[in-house]
Structure formats: structure tokens, C-alpha cells
Design a protein around this motif. Structure first.
Motif, PDB file in Angstrom:
ATOM      1  N   LEU A   9       0.971  -1.190  -0.031  1.00 54.24           N
ATOM      2  CA  LEU A   9       0.022  -0.117  -0.077  1.00 54.24           C
ATOM      3  C   LEU A   9       0.794   1.176  -0.022  1.00 54.24           C
ATOM      4  O   LEU A   9       1.866   1.213   0.700  1.00 54.24           O
ATOM      5  CB  LEU A   9      -0.810  -0.116   1.198  1.00 54.24           C
ATOM      6  CG  LEU A   9      -2.281   0.746   1.164  1.00 54.24           C
ATOM      7  CD1 LEU A   9      -2.890   0.196   0.035  1.00 54.24           C
ATOM      8  CD2 LEU A   9      -2.960   0.360   2.456  1.00 54.24           C
ATOM      9  N   ASP A  10       0.491   2.228  -1.026  1.00 54.77           N
ATOM     10  CA  ASP A  10       1.220   3.288  -0.951  1.00 54.77           C
ATOM     11  C   ASP A  10       0.817   4.368   0.257  1.00 54.77           C
ATOM     12  O   ASP A  10      -0.079   5.310   0.036  1.00 54.77           O
ATOM     13  CB  ASP A  10       0.950   3.910  -2.392  1.00 54.77           C
ATOM     14  CG  ASP A  10       1.907   5.328  -2.522  1.00 54.77           C
ATOM     15  OD1 ASP A  10       2.557   5.832  -1.509  1.00 54.77           O
ATOM     16  OD2 ASP A  10       1.833   5.582  -3.686  1.00 54.77           O
ATOM     17  N   GLN A  11       1.446   4.186   1.204  1.00 57.30           N
ATOM     18  CA  GLN A  11       0.818   4.664   2.557  1.00 57.30           C
ATOM     19  C   GLN A  11       1.199   6.274   2.555  1.00 57.30           C
ATOM     20  O   GLN A  11       0.498   7.335   3.095  1.00 57.30           O
ATOM     21  CB  GLN A  11       1.650   4.085   3.957  1.00 57.30           C
ATOM     22  CG  GLN A  11       0.728   4.558   5.297  1.00 57.30           C
ATOM     23  CD  GLN A  11      -0.545   4.024   5.173  1.00 57.30           C
ATOM     24  OE1 GLN A  11      -0.850   2.886   4.970  1.00 57.30           O
ATOM     25  NE2 GLN A  11      -1.528   4.826   5.664  1.00 57.30           N
ATOM     26  N   PHE A  13       1.026   8.221  -0.276  1.00 54.61           N
ATOM     27  CA  PHE A  13      -0.041   8.750  -0.932  1.00 54.61           C
ATOM     28  C   PHE A  13      -1.551   8.802  -0.023  1.00 54.61           C
ATOM     29  O   PHE A  13      -2.101   9.970  -0.020  1.00 54.61           O
ATOM     30  CB  PHE A  13      -0.361   7.907  -2.207  1.00 54.61           C
ATOM     31  CG  PHE A  13      -1.510   8.268  -2.835  1.00 54.61           C
ATOM     32  CD1 PHE A  13      -1.601   9.454  -3.876  1.00 54.61           C
ATOM     33  CD2 PHE A  13      -2.592   7.213  -3.158  1.00 54.61           C
ATOM     34  CE1 PHE A  13      -2.798   9.749  -4.419  1.00 54.61           C
ATOM     35  CE2 PHE A  13      -3.856   7.703  -3.863  1.00 54.61           C
ATOM     36  CZ  PHE A  13      -3.772   8.865  -4.506  1.00 54.61           C
ATOM     37  N   ILE A  14      -1.582   7.682   0.584  1.00 55.91           N
ATOM     38  CA  ILE A  14      -2.831   7.952   1.450  1.00 55.91           C
ATOM     39  C   ILE A  14      -2.818   9.163   2.633  1.00 55.91           C
ATOM     40  O   ILE A  14      -3.640   9.840   2.785  1.00 55.91           O
ATOM     41  CB  ILE A  14      -3.167   6.634   2.237  1.00 55.91           C
ATOM     42  CG1 ILE A  14      -3.602   5.432   0.863  1.00 55.91           C
ATOM     43  CG2 ILE A  14      -4.487   6.360   3.020  1.00 55.91           C
ATOM     44  CD1 ILE A  14      -3.572   3.903   1.550  1.00 55.91           C
ATOM     45  N   PHE A  17      -3.798  12.734   1.888  1.00 54.40           N
ATOM     46  CA  PHE A  17      -5.120  13.261   1.910  1.00 54.40           C
ATOM     47  C   PHE A  17      -5.442  13.783   3.682  1.00 54.40           C
ATOM     48  O   PHE A  17      -6.542  14.460   3.849  1.00 54.40           O
ATOM     49  CB  PHE A  17      -6.342  12.103   1.829  1.00 54.40           C
ATOM     50  CG  PHE A  17      -6.358  11.714   0.263  1.00 54.40           C
ATOM     51  CD1 PHE A  17      -6.849  12.381  -0.371  1.00 54.40           C
ATOM     52  CD2 PHE A  17      -5.782  10.462   0.009  1.00 54.40           C
ATOM     53  CE1 PHE A  17      -6.748  12.152  -2.046  1.00 54.40           C
ATOM     54  CE2 PHE A  17      -5.611  10.128  -1.369  1.00 54.40           C
ATOM     55  CZ  PHE A  17      -6.378  11.023  -2.248  1.00 54.40           C
ATOM     56  N   ARG A  18      -4.837  13.364   4.315  1.00 55.33           N
ATOM     57  CA  ARG A  18      -5.054  13.733   5.840  1.00 55.33           C
ATOM     58  C   ARG A  18      -4.556  15.220   5.741  1.00 55.33           C
ATOM     59  O   ARG A  18      -4.881  15.777   7.090  1.00 55.33           O
ATOM     60  CB  ARG A  18      -4.046  12.962   6.994  1.00 55.33           C
ATOM     61  CG  ARG A  18      -4.524  11.523   7.013  1.00 55.33           C
ATOM     62  CD  ARG A  18      -3.815  10.689   7.933  1.00 55.33           C
ATOM     63  NE  ARG A  18      -4.802   9.447   8.245  1.00 55.33           N
ATOM     64  CZ  ARG A  18      -4.620   8.281   7.738  1.00 55.33           C
ATOM     65  NH1 ARG A  18      -3.567   7.985   6.968  1.00 55.33           N
ATOM     66  NH2 ARG A  18      -5.336   7.349   8.303  1.00 55.33           N
ATOM     67  N   LYS A 144     -10.372  20.329 -10.213  1.00 59.61           N
ATOM     68  CA  LYS A 144     -10.999  19.844  -9.279  1.00 59.61           C
ATOM     69  C   LYS A 144     -10.985  20.653  -7.936  1.00 59.61           C
ATOM     70  O   LYS A 144     -11.923  20.576  -7.191  1.00 59.61           O
ATOM     71  CB  LYS A 144     -10.585  18.448  -8.900  1.00 59.61           C
ATOM     72  CG  LYS A 144      -9.271  18.234  -8.587  1.00 59.61           C
ATOM     73  CD  LYS A 144      -8.706  16.908  -8.090  1.00 59.61           C
ATOM     74  CE  LYS A 144      -7.543  16.813  -7.379  1.00 59.61           C
ATOM     75  NZ  LYS A 144      -7.228  15.496  -7.044  1.00 59.61           N
ATOM     76  N   HIS A 235     -22.485  16.800   2.586  1.00 53.27           N
ATOM     77  CA  HIS A 235     -21.424  16.179   2.148  1.00 53.27           C
ATOM     78  C   HIS A 235     -20.014  16.219   2.976  1.00 53.27           C
ATOM     79  O   HIS A 235     -19.812  17.424   3.274  1.00 53.27           O
ATOM     80  CB  HIS A 235     -21.156  16.486   0.633  1.00 53.27           C
ATOM     81  CG  HIS A 235     -22.441  15.727  -0.458  1.00 53.27           C
ATOM     82  ND1 HIS A 235     -22.217  15.843  -1.693  1.00 53.27           N
ATOM     83  CD2 HIS A 235     -23.559  15.464  -0.120  1.00 53.27           C
ATOM     84  CE1 HIS A 235     -23.299  15.380  -2.370  1.00 53.27           C
ATOM     85  NE2 HIS A 235     -24.113  15.174  -1.331  1.00 53.27           N
ATOM     86  N   SER A 236     -19.238  15.480   2.763  1.00 51.96           N
ATOM     87  CA  SER A 236     -17.890  15.717   3.400  1.00 51.96           C
ATOM     88  C   SER A 236     -16.893  15.562   2.215  1.00 51.96           C
ATOM     89  O   SER A 236     -17.262  15.324   0.925  1.00 51.96           O
ATOM     90  CB  SER A 236     -17.590  14.699   4.429  1.00 51.96           C
ATOM     91  OG  SER A 236     -17.697  13.387   3.969  1.00 51.96           O
ATOM     92  N   TYR A 237     -15.612  15.745   2.502  1.00 51.67           N
ATOM     93  CA  TYR A 237     -14.619  15.825   1.477  1.00 51.67           C
ATOM     94  C   TYR A 237     -13.484  15.146   1.614  1.00 51.67           C
ATOM     95  O   TYR A 237     -12.750  15.253   2.842  1.00 51.67           O
ATOM     96  CB  TYR A 237     -14.473  17.293   0.969  1.00 51.67           C
ATOM     97  CG  TYR A 237     -15.564  18.020   0.584  1.00 51.67           C
ATOM     98  CD1 TYR A 237     -16.008  17.821  -0.731  1.00 51.67           C
ATOM     99  CD2 TYR A 237     -16.528  18.781   1.485  1.00 51.67           C
ATOM    100  CE1 TYR A 237     -17.278  18.554  -1.008  1.00 51.67           C
ATOM    101  CE2 TYR A 237     -17.690  19.561   1.052  1.00 51.67           C
ATOM    102  CZ  TYR A 237     -17.797  19.420  -0.415  1.00 51.67           C
ATOM    103  OH  TYR A 237     -19.217  19.825  -0.589  1.00 51.67           O
ATOM    104  N   LEU A 238     -12.879  14.222   0.861  1.00 53.15           N
ATOM    105  CA  LEU A 238     -11.559  13.728   1.134  1.00 53.15           C
ATOM    106  C   LEU A 238     -10.478  14.439   1.037  1.00 53.15           C
ATOM    107  O   LEU A 238      -9.560  14.498   1.891  1.00 53.15           O
ATOM    108  CB  LEU A 238     -11.365  12.450   0.013  1.00 53.15           C
ATOM    109  CG  LEU A 238     -10.274  11.657   0.181  1.00 53.15           C
ATOM    110  CD1 LEU A 238      -9.995  10.994   1.451  1.00 53.15           C
ATOM    111  CD2 LEU A 238     -10.220  10.733  -0.962  1.00 53.15           C
ATOM    112  N   VAL A 239     -10.322  15.194   0.035  1.00 53.04           N
ATOM    113  CA  VAL A 239      -9.391  16.357  -0.095  1.00 53.04           C
ATOM    114  C   VAL A 239      -9.824  17.628   0.562  1.00 53.04           C
ATOM    115  O   VAL A 239     -10.848  17.967   0.760  1.00 53.04           O
ATOM    116  CB  VAL A 239      -9.173  16.507  -1.807  1.00 53.04           C
ATOM    117  CG1 VAL A 239      -8.032  17.672  -2.043  1.00 53.04           C
ATOM    118  CG2 VAL A 239      -8.871  15.345  -2.515  1.00 53.04           C
ATOM    119  N   SER A 240      -8.726  18.237   1.121  1.00 60.93           N
ATOM    120  CA  SER A 240      -9.029  19.629   1.794  1.00 60.93           C
ATOM    121  C   SER A 240      -7.842  20.596   1.186  1.00 60.93           C
ATOM    122  O   SER A 240      -6.967  20.138   0.809  1.00 60.93           O
ATOM    123  CB  SER A 240      -8.754  19.553   3.327  1.00 60.93           C
ATOM    124  OG  SER A 240      -7.573  19.093   3.541  1.00 60.93           O
TER     125      SER A 240
END
Lengths: 271, 264, 290
Positions: A9-11, A13-14, A17-18, A144, A235-240
């Protein structure tokens, strides 16, 4: 030689988003709406400042901003082309056809005057400054991010979806044409001859391809509904996006103030 | 004359390999199943056979002519390829128009056209749908329309990409009948498939691919008898042969009747 | 309480000339995996559309009879509420990518965004399905550039991540290789173990035998049989509806025809192995070891 199969898993990259999305550049990390205000202010200034130096300066500012934002490789060639085609045509038309007293050159019915050249230059530069604002804005701001900023400001997700999906549809159409050409070749229709061969292979199926794409919209709408797209909950958003700091607000205000001043100037001083 | 791939490789524009030196010979009238995981290089391999993709190294010849020396359209008239997704291939506003597209392009006379279109429609079981818009047909039937459009032409080789996806039992029987008729006419059939039972029931030769290479090429008995090949290509034996093997009855029996005979 | 009940339900599409569903009465109990089998165009997808309320809220036509979902009449449901509480994985993998996200990770998160799930929880849930489905290598890729099989997995993952209690899955493995198909079925089993209710349309009958609790057999718009997988998969109704038996079931029938029936008719390989090996032990001399 075979490339190893990635199953880890490409940690990194994940984790990206935090924290707020960053392009690693202060200008590109500006809130899209802040940057939009700045670009509009520039366009206003270009229209109101006295020509040709006012709009010319604004155009130079774009160049400087694009370099500072690290997007000059994408921006400069595009902007250059605009100058070479649209700018030049506008200039030549004005310069050639606007009547003036100081005629510099006469070519048959066309009389090129000093006034024509000056006005042509002013006009072409103002238009280029307006085009530049648009071009620079969309080079710097990912679509986006802009849509996310708009949604956060209360624009409905439906509206932003339609805009984003339209852009994707253009890309898809490009890809579909390749598939179509492959399909045509596969059934033995020559597409590799000159322009004529290509066109005759391509044109008859354009309409059906378009219709087929349309017929899929129903399925797409259903699939989107299955993703709770029509849910009325918040709605919520993964990207901030990067938070808008005091410095950014100050910058936007300062640029906007300049635009206001140039309007005032145009109204009372130099016009 | 056969289709011959010699050390044929294909690489994407970014330089990564999609198929890595594949050598394969497909004889006239032969029936071959190509199996392997998604991404193993199966589709790229068959696209090289009909000239849609040209090998970046090595060579591919069809009836002795290199695909690099002729246009895709020329190769494709000998080697027909039915796309995995029929939507990529079907443009007609009705099925009949779809089938008549090539005859019109090639300016065949009416009699030949009628005969070829009639034959293709019959073989693919779509005669009932000739007046229907292909977009209103279920996926499985659309796929038969796509196959029919290829069969109208005079191909010596027909490539089917995932012909059994979403197909029910009735469709499967139709497909088998169609392949039998093609075989009787001397047309070779090359099929990419994930359906192992279809492979053992309908094919004699199997080519297994893994990691962009061919790792096995032989009879169903050879390929499905080889545990190493099956695990590398992530393939599964059909249930009954697997059962026969687990019970120690046979390592090569593939068909129901053979296994029935083994159980007293 | 039953999850879904249909009483004498019929449906004709607005543009159709004959009914797609005809006099269907059916009860779906919670916590079970229902397999739906039948020929192409026998009404499987239409049945799913009714159960999920796509009919009549989205596809128009003439709906007759009574449909109740969680005890409430279908017509009284708010469509948006239905789409939240019933997950749906569609058949065509090419139209299920939203087209507005540029990485697979964000694509899978889209449904969770629409549900208003917190960012941290969103990341956790997406990461979990990515692991379960083995999509690690894809998360940075553009979903609009994936192959059919990859799209199918991403579409499946996107719905699973939303974690609805009731999920309808229409042919999730049509584009997948055997290994990936088993992985998808493995996840479906796990979902069931977590107490989800599932309706699954699928042609791969051997996998159905392995995983489904009950089977619904459809033919020409009607439900011709509904019952425990064990009963349905060995029934005459199954073959009359044009659906093949599981391979090992066929083997048992062939053995019976050859005058050597097994003690009972198996539907999975594990059962068949037991039955046949019991037979081999009974007649040890008849078999030579290999």
C-alpha cells in the motif's frame, strides 16, 4: 526482465489526504477563489489603466506570476500562441482599417495611420490581458480544486459535477475516436491512407458514436445515484484545500484595491 | 498458411512491456484458447495478430506477410478480431445495417451480400434482431452482433475476446455451434477466455500466459495437468477434473464422461 | 421482519411491449445471500431494480402488485433514502466510474463523501476495501484509464466501502479472471458474515453453489422457484429455466444415469469429494491407485 508487482500500500499517498492538498508552491496553493479574485482584478486593471503600458504591464505580470508559480512551461507556449494568433490578428485589423490623420503607409485602399497603430496596440493588449487572466487561472488552478472551493462556498455538487463531467467527456471523446478508428481498421476499413482515407473512415460513424455516448448517460446517472449522490445529508470531502491565512486575505485585498484605484483613476484622472 | 509470432514483443509508449517475446504459431483451421490473468498480455498478443498493434521487436506474419508491411485494414480482412466490449465496435443504427457495413464499403454485389449477411446472422442467432437498434439489445446479444459483423467478411482467422462474459447456457450452446461451423469451413478460432470449463469443453489447444509471456502451450490435458503452470497463470481447473485429481482418480481426465467412467 | 416482500408484482417498461416481470411473489429475509439465476433477459436485473426502487422511481413503466421494503411500501420511500440504504453494483463496468475523480482512491471515496463520512473514517474505510480487493497497485491510477476488469473491481469496491446493510450485486465477475472472481466472492461471503443481506445475480453456477444460501430461479419474467440452494440447484426447475447444474451435480446425475448413483446429490466440490471417496472406500478393489 519483469517489473515487480506492487502489492504494498502506498501509505505516503494515502496520508497525503490527511493534510491539505499542496502543489508545493505558494501561488498554486492559494485558494482558487482568492486566485480568481486576483485574476479578475488584473483584468479590470488592464481595461482601466491607460494603454498601451497598462495592459502591457499586466501581461508581463502574468508571465512573472507563471514563472513564480512554476507553471511557465505550460503557460508561456499557450500564451505565446494566443499572442501570435489572436493578438496579431486584432492588431493588424485595427491598425489597417482605423482611419487617422497621420498616414504612415498606403497600400492600395488600405491606409495605415499612427492613430490606427496606437489604438490597435491598445485594443490587442487589453484583449490579451483578458485572455491571459483566463489562461493563467486555469493553468494554475486544477479544475477539481476550483470545484471543491465552489462547493465549500455553497455551490451544489450537481453543478460542479456537470462541469467536471463535461471536461471528462471531452477527454473521453478523444479516446473514443481512437477506439473507433481501431474498430474501423479491425473490420478492414482503410484509415491509414492520407487525410481523405481517414475522414471517409471516420465521418460516417461520428453520429452513432455520439449517440451511443448519450445512451450511456442514463446508466451513469443510476450508478451515481448508487453512490448516494442525491443524498441530502451534508457532504464531506476527502481532499481539503489549504486554509486561507491572513497574508492571503491581505494580498487579495491589496490587489482588489489596486483594481478599484484604477477604476477611480479611469473615471477621474486619465480619461 | 499460418499466423506466426516470433519473439514478438510490444511495449507501450512509456517503454514498459505489455508482451514479452512471444513465439506462437497458429495453423489454418485450428482452435486455440488463450488463458491467463487480467493484465497477462492476452489482448495485446491477439491485437498483434490482426495488425492493430505492430510488434516493437520480433515479428508477426500472417500467411507469410509481415503485419508491419501492410495496413491494419489489410491484415484485418484475413484476421478478424471481435472486441471485448461490443460497444467499441458497433455503430449501426440497426443490426442489419451493422452487418452490411463492410459489404457496402467493399461494394459487393447484392447477391453475395445477402448470402454472407444471412449466413452470419444465422450462425450468431441474431436473425430475429435484424431490425433492432443494437443499443437496445442485452450485452450478450450485442456481443453476437459484433461477432456477426466480423463473420460477414471472409476471414481465415477469427479472434474472440472474452466471448463467454455474461453469456447464459443458451448463448454458450450457440457459441459452440458457431465454432463448430467455422471449424468445418476451415476458419481458425482464437479465443481469449476466463471460463475454464469452456476451454476444456470446446478447445483442443491451450496457450497460458502470465506476466506478459507464454508459459505453456499444449493440449488441455497437458496444460490443466500441470500444477505449476496453473498456479503461475493463476488458473483454476474446472470442478470435475479438480475433484478427480483430489480423489487420486486421474491427473488427466478433464471431461465428465471420463470421470464417470473412473468411478465404479 | 422480512427485508423485502413482493406480492403479485408485474412490471412493463414504458417502451416495452411485454412485461419484464410477471406475477412475482417473493420474500427476502435479512442476513442471507440470495443468488438469482436465469437466462439473459429473463428478468433478473428488472427484479433487482424493483427491489432497490429504481423501478418505479427512475425507470418508468407500469408497476402492479405490492412491493414492501423493510415493511414500508415502495411508493412511500424517498428515492434518495433508498439509494443510501441499499447498495447496488451494476452490471456494466464501463459506466460506473464517476468521471470526476482522478485517482482510484478518490473514486472509491466518492460515495462516502456523499454520505458525509468524516475524513479519517473515509480514509480508513477506503484503505480497508483496497486491501480486501487487492487494489493496492491501482490507488494512484486514473479510474478513467482502467481496463474492464479493473473498473469492475473499482466499481465493486466503491459500493462495498459505503457499507450498506443490504447490497444488490449484478454480475460482479463477468470481466474477471478466475482468481479475481474468487476474491470477489470471498468478500461477498465476508459481507454476509458481517450480517449483510445480499442479492447476487451471477452466471457462474459453481460459485453460486458454494456461496449462496438461497436461489431464485427466473424464466421469462417469472420466478419459477425460490428455495435453499441445496434444493434448487438439484431441481428440474433449474434446467427447465435453461440454467446449468453445478459441475459436480451434473457428475452425480451422470453417475446415476450410469447406474452408479451417489448416496445424495452434491452441489459443491467438497461434498462431492466426501460422497465419492465414501464410494471408493466401499469398493476398494475397483480402483487402482494412481
Amino acid at each position: 526482465m519483469s517489473t515487480p508487482i506492487i502489492d504494498e500500500l502506498d501509505q505516503e499517498f494515502i496520508d497525503s489526504f490527511r493534510s491539505p492538498a499542496s502543489a508545493g508552491n505558494r501561488i498554486r496553493d492559494l485558494n482558487p477563489i482568492s486566485f480568481a479574485v486576483i485574476m479578475v482584478a488584473c483584468a479590470v486593471a488592464a481595461v482601466t489603466l491607460p494603454g498601451p503600458w497598462g495592459p502591457a504591464a499586466i501581461c508581463l505580470i502574468y508571465v512573472a506570476v507563471s514563472i513564480a508559480a512554476g507553471v511557465s512551461k505550460a503557460f508561456l507556449p499557450a500564451y505565446g500562441k494566443l499572442f501570435a494568433v489572436v493578438g496579431l490578428i486584432l492588431f493588424v485589423l485595427r491598425a489597417a482599417f482605423l482611419p487617422g490623420e497621420h498616414v504612415l503607409l498606403r497600400l492600395g485602399p488600405i491606409a495605415i495611420s499612427a492613430e490606427g497603430i496606437a489604438q490597435g496596440l491598445d485594443f490587442a493588449l487589453v484583449v490579451m490581458a483578458l485572455c491571459g487572466a483566463m489562461t493563467l487561472f486555469f493553468t494554475v488552478t486544477p479544475m477539481k480544486n476550483l470545484m471543491l472551493a465552489l462547493e465549500l462556498r455553497g455551490v451544489t455538487p450537481r453543478a460542479t459535477y456537470v462541469i467536471l463531467a463535461s471536461f471528462q467527456a471531452i477527454t473521453d471523446l478523444g479516446k473514443n475516436t481512437k477506439v473507433v478508428m481501431d474498430a474501423q481498421k479491425s473490420r478492414g476499413i482503410e484509415t491509414e491512407g492520407g487525410m481523405v482515407g481517414r475522414v471517409t473512415a471516420f465521418v460516417p460513424i461520428l453520429a452513432p458514436v455520439f449517440l451511443a455516448a448519450m445512451s450511456q448517460t442514463e446508466e451513469r446517472a443510476l450508478a451515481l445515484d448508487a453512490r448516494a449522490f442525491n443524498s441530502r445529508s451534508r457532504h464531506s470531502y476527502l481532499v481539503s484545500l489549504q486554509p486561507v491565512g491572513a497574508a492571503e486575505i491581505a494580498l487579495v485585498c491589496a490587489v482588489a484595491a489596486c483594481a478599484v484605484l484604477s477604476i477611480v483613476g479611469a473615471a477621474f484622472i486619465w480619461n | 498458411m499460418p499466423i506466426v509470432l516470433s519473439d514478438a514483443s510490444f511495449s507501450y509508449p512509456d517503454g514498459s512491456l505489455a508482451v514479452d517475446s512471444v513465439t506462437l504459431r497458429i495453423n489454418d483451421g485450428e482452435r486455440i484458447a488463450i488463458v491467463g490473468q487480467n493484465g497477462a498480455g492476452k489482448t495485446t498478443t491477439v491485437k498483434m495478430m490482426n495488425g492493430l498493434l505492430k510488434p516493437s521487436s520480433g515479428s508477426v506474419t500472417v500467411d507469410g506477410l509481415a503485419t508491419t508491411d501492410q495496413t491494419t485494414a489489410t491484415t484485418a480482412r484475413t484476421v478478424g478480431y471481435v472486441f471485448q466490449n461490443p460497444d467499441d465496435q458497433i455503430f449501426g443504427s440497426d443490426v442489419q445495417g451493422e452487418l452490411e457495413y463492410m459489404p457496402k464499403y467493399l461494394k459487393w454485389d447484392a447477391e453475395v451480400t445477402e448470402q454472407r449477411v444471412g449466413r452470419a446472422a444465422k450462425m450468431t442467432g441474431i436473425r430475429r434482431f435484424l431490425k433492432v437498434n443494437p443499443n437496445d439489445l442485452p450485452f450478450a446479444i450485442k456481443k453476437f452482433v459484433a461477432i456477426g459483423a466480423i463473420l460477414v467478411g471472409d476471414c481465415k482467422y477469427v479472434i474472440l475476446d472474452e466471448p463467454t462474459a455474461g453469456l447464459d447456457d443458451r448463448g454458450l450452446k450457440l457459441l459452440n455451434r458457431m465454432m463448430d461451423q467455422l471449424e468445418a469451413e476451415g476458419v481458425a478460432v482464437i479465443a481469449i477466455t476466463h471460463d475454464m470449463r469452456f476451454v476444456v469443453d470446446s478447445f483442443t489447444r491451450v496457450v497460458a500466459m502470465a506476466n506478459r509471456k507464454i508459459i505453456a502451450d499444449g493440449s488441455c490435458e497437458e496444460v490443466f495437468g500441470n500444477d505449476d503452470v496453473l498456479s503461475r497463470a493463476k488458473l483454476k481447473r474446472p470442478e470435475v477434473p479438480q475433484l478427480a485429481r483430489e480423489l487420486g482418480l486421474s491427473t488427466t481426465a478433464l471431461h465428465l464422461n471420463a470421470v464417470v467412467a473412473l468411478i465404479r | 421482519m422480512e427485508l423485502v416482500s413482493l406480492r403479485n408484482v408485474g412490471f412493463t417498461y414504458a417502451y416495452g411491449d411485454k412485461p419484464a416481470l410477471n406475477d412475482v411473489s417473493l420474500t427476502i429475509e435479512p442476513g442471507l445471500l440470495y443468488g438469482v439465476v436465469g437466462l439473459n433477459a429473463s428478468g433478473k436485473s428488472t427484479l433487482c431494480s424493483v427491489v432497490r426502487g429504481i423501478i418505479p422511481h427512475f425507470h418508468h413503466g407500469e408497476l402492479t402488485g405490492e412491493v414492501k421494503i423493510k415493511g414500508r411500501d415502495l411508493l412511500e420511500w424517498d428515492p434518495a433514502e433508498l439509494s443510501k440504504s441499499i447498495g447496488y453494483v451494476f452490471q456494466n463496468p464501463f459506466t460506473q466510474i464517476s468521471g470526476v475523480k482522478d485517482t482510484v482512491f478518490e473514486e472509491i471515496a466518492l460515495g462516502l463523501e456523499n454520505l458525509g463520512v468524516d475524513r479519517e473514517e473515509m480514509i480508513d474505510r477506503v484503505t480497508t476495501v483496497v486491501r480486501e480487493l487487492g487494489l493496492e497497485a491501482l490507488i494512484r491510477k486514473n479510474p478513467n484509464e482502467l481496463s474492464g476488469g479493473q473498473r469492475q473491481k473499482v466499481a465493486f469496491a466503491s459500493i462495498i466501502a459505503m457499507d450498506a446493510d443490504f447490497i444488490i450485486i449484478d454480475e460482479p465477475t463477468s470481466q474477471l479472471d478466475p482468481d479475481a472472481s474468487e476474491a470477489v466472492f470471498g468478500i461477498i461471503r465476508k459481507l454476509k458474515e458481517r450480517g449483510k443481506s445480499i442479492i447476487l445475480v451471477e452466471h457462474k453456477i459453481d460459485l453460486m453453489a458454494e456461496y449462496a444460501d438461497r436461489i431464485i430461479v427466473m424464466k421469462a419474467g417469472r420466478v419459477v422457484m425460490e428455495g435453499p440452494a441445496r434444493e434448487v440447484l438439484v431441481s428440474d426447475e433449474l434446467s427447465q429455466a435453461g440454467v446449468p447444474y453445478p459441475e459436480v451435480t451434473e457428475l452425480a446425475f451422470a453417475l446415476a444415469n450410469a447406474g452408479k448413483p451417489l448416496r445424495s446429490v452434491p452441489i459443491t466440490r467438497a461434498e462431492a469429494r466426501e460422497l465419492v471417496s465414501a464410494r471408493i472406500k466401499e469398493a476398494p478393489h475397483a480402483h487402482s491407485a494412481l
